[in-house]
Enzyme design. Structure first.
Site, PDB file in Angstrom:
ATOM      1  N   SER A  71      72.686 108.434  48.998  1.00  0.00           N
ATOM      2  CA  SER A  71      73.079 109.070  50.268  1.00  0.00           C
ATOM      3  C   SER A  71      72.377 110.409  50.458  1.00  0.00           C
ATOM      4  CB  SER A  71      74.581 109.338  50.283  1.00  0.00           C
ATOM      5  OG  SER A  71      75.295 108.152  50.199  1.00  0.00           O
TER       6      SER A  71
HETATM    7  N1  SAH Z   1      76.407 106.780  44.587  1.00  0.00           N
HETATM    8  C1  SAH Z   1      75.026 106.365  44.502  1.00  0.00           C
HETATM    9  C2  SAH Z   1      74.517 105.672  45.747  1.00  0.00           C
HETATM   10  C3  SAH Z   1      75.121 104.382  45.907  1.00  0.00           C
HETATM   11  S1  SAH Z   1      74.413 103.198  46.968  1.00  0.00           S
HETATM   12  C4  SAH Z   1      74.098 107.486  44.135  1.00  0.00           C
HETATM   13  O1  SAH Z   1      74.537 108.640  44.017  1.00  0.00           O
HETATM   14  O2  SAH Z   1      72.929 107.215  43.946  1.00  0.00           O
HETATM   15  C5  SAH Z   1      75.696 102.024  46.741  1.00  0.00           C
HETATM   16  C6  SAH Z   1      75.710 101.359  45.419  1.00  0.00           C
HETATM   17  O3  SAH Z   1      76.851 100.537  45.374  1.00  0.00           O
HETATM   18  C7  SAH Z   1      74.510 100.448  45.184  1.00  0.00           C
HETATM   19  O4  SAH Z   1      73.865 100.814  44.013  1.00  0.00           O
HETATM   20  C8  SAH Z   1      75.142  99.054  45.078  1.00  0.00           C
HETATM   21  O5  SAH Z   1      74.484  98.219  44.167  1.00  0.00           O
HETATM   22  C9  SAH Z   1      76.548  99.407  44.609  1.00  0.00           C
HETATM   23  N2  SAH Z   1      77.560  98.381  44.864  1.00  0.00           N
HETATM   24  C10 SAH Z   1      77.680  97.561  45.933  1.00  0.00           C
HETATM   25  N3  SAH Z   1      78.745  96.756  45.791  1.00  0.00           N
HETATM   26  C11 SAH Z   1      79.331  97.083  44.605  1.00  0.00           C
HETATM   27  C12 SAH Z   1      80.461  96.603  43.892  1.00  0.00           C
HETATM   28  N4  SAH Z   1      81.224  95.625  44.354  1.00  0.00           N
HETATM   29  N5  SAH Z   1      80.756  97.175  42.712  1.00  0.00           N
HETATM   30  C13 SAH Z   1      79.988  98.168  42.207  1.00  0.00           C
HETATM   31  N6  SAH Z   1      78.897  98.659  42.829  1.00  0.00           N
HETATM   32  C14 SAH Z   1      78.573  98.118  44.010  1.00  0.00           C
END
Ligand code: SAH
Length: 243
Positions: free
Chosen positions: A92
């Site tokens: 983000s």
């Molecule tokens: N917080 C992160 C950005 C996250 S983007 C940072 O600081 O970089 C969202 C993330 O959620 C992605 O990596 C995606 O793979 C993960 N995601 C999506 N669905 C998910 C689930 N059910 N359980 C765990 N992670 C998930």
């Protein structure tokens, strides 16, 4: 001696370039914090009257975001924009990371759960404000890279687990705060169960590939919550294991 001298000189040059790059990154990081602070003053920001706490801004100002992105470029890392981290996922924009952290109201003795480790950057910010952070990632390669980055940067109070965050992580909880960084139309009930009374969950609620409402849920009693929508945001989808 003849061989050693050029070697020593090139090491000095390398060290000088590294220091110059560090200084450049530090000044871009400081500018990023000022952008976040300025944007918080607009009504649409969702931060509210009190603005950001200095604890949150200090963590944003200290954390080397460029070490969590594939290019490791400071001009990319410290612009107030999301950055691609591969596998169709993004980290983000810094303002949103700061906003979610602020809304989670993390205190030094808190245990925090993050769903969606991604690059590990949000976990690193939370780790500086809380006692313990548990973070779950669905994509194996991202979980591995993030765990490595967090380990190398000595964020020793973060545990990374591979799996579907919908079910939470009961053995790590109960949690004072939960931060979900992927969008879903519903708030996963197990996460509310694993939240302590008085705790907060921050999550983008809404359909994928559209704007969602950044939502704060506060657990006011064992079977009672209050919910408020704070801002419009756009997050990558929350994937379910049966999909
Ligand atoms: N917080 C992160 C950005 C996250 S983007 C940072 O600081 O970089 C969202 C993330 O959620 C992605 O990596 C995606 O793979 C993960 N995601 C999506 N669905 C998910 C689930 N059910 N359980 C765990 N992670 C998930």
């Amino acid at each position: 001696m003849k061989i050693l001298l050029p070697l020593v000189l090139s090491m000095v040059t390398f060290a000088r370039e590294a220091t110059a790059q560090d200084a450049q990154c530090a000044s871009e990081r400081a500018a990023m914090v000022e952008t976040i602070r300025a944007y918080a003053r607009s009504d649409a920001s969702g931060v509210g009257q009190q603005g950001f706490s200095e604890r949150v801004l200090e963590a944003m100002g200290r954390t080397k975001r460029h070490l969590f992105i594939p290019e490791r470029s400071c001009s990319i890392a410290y612009a107030d924009r999301p950055v691609s981290i591969g596998h169709g996922q993004t980290i983000s924009q810094p303002f949103i990371v700061a906003l979610m952290t602020q809304l989670a109201e993390v205190a030094p003795d808190h245990v925090v759960l993050e769903i969606g480790t991604g690059s590990g950057y949000q976990a690193a910010i939370l780790a500086q404000l809380a006692r313990k952070v548990c973070t779950i990632e669905f994509i194996p390669a991202l979980a591995e890279t993030a765990a490595k980055a967090l380990r190398e940067l000595a964020y020793d109070n973060v545990s990374v687990r591979l799996g579907d965050g919908f079910v939470g992580w009961p053995e790590c909880g109960p949690f004072d705060a939960i931060v979900v960084t992927a969008a879903l139309g519903q708030i996963p009930p197990p996460l509310i169960e694993q939240l302590k009374v008085g705790g907060r969950l921050v999550m983008p609620v809404g359909a994928a590939y559209t704007t969602q409402h950044l939502t704060v849920v506060e657990k006011t009693a064992p079977d009672k919550t209050t919910t408020r929508a704070v801002a419009l945001v756009r997050f990558v989808p929350f994937t379910r294991s049966q999909n």
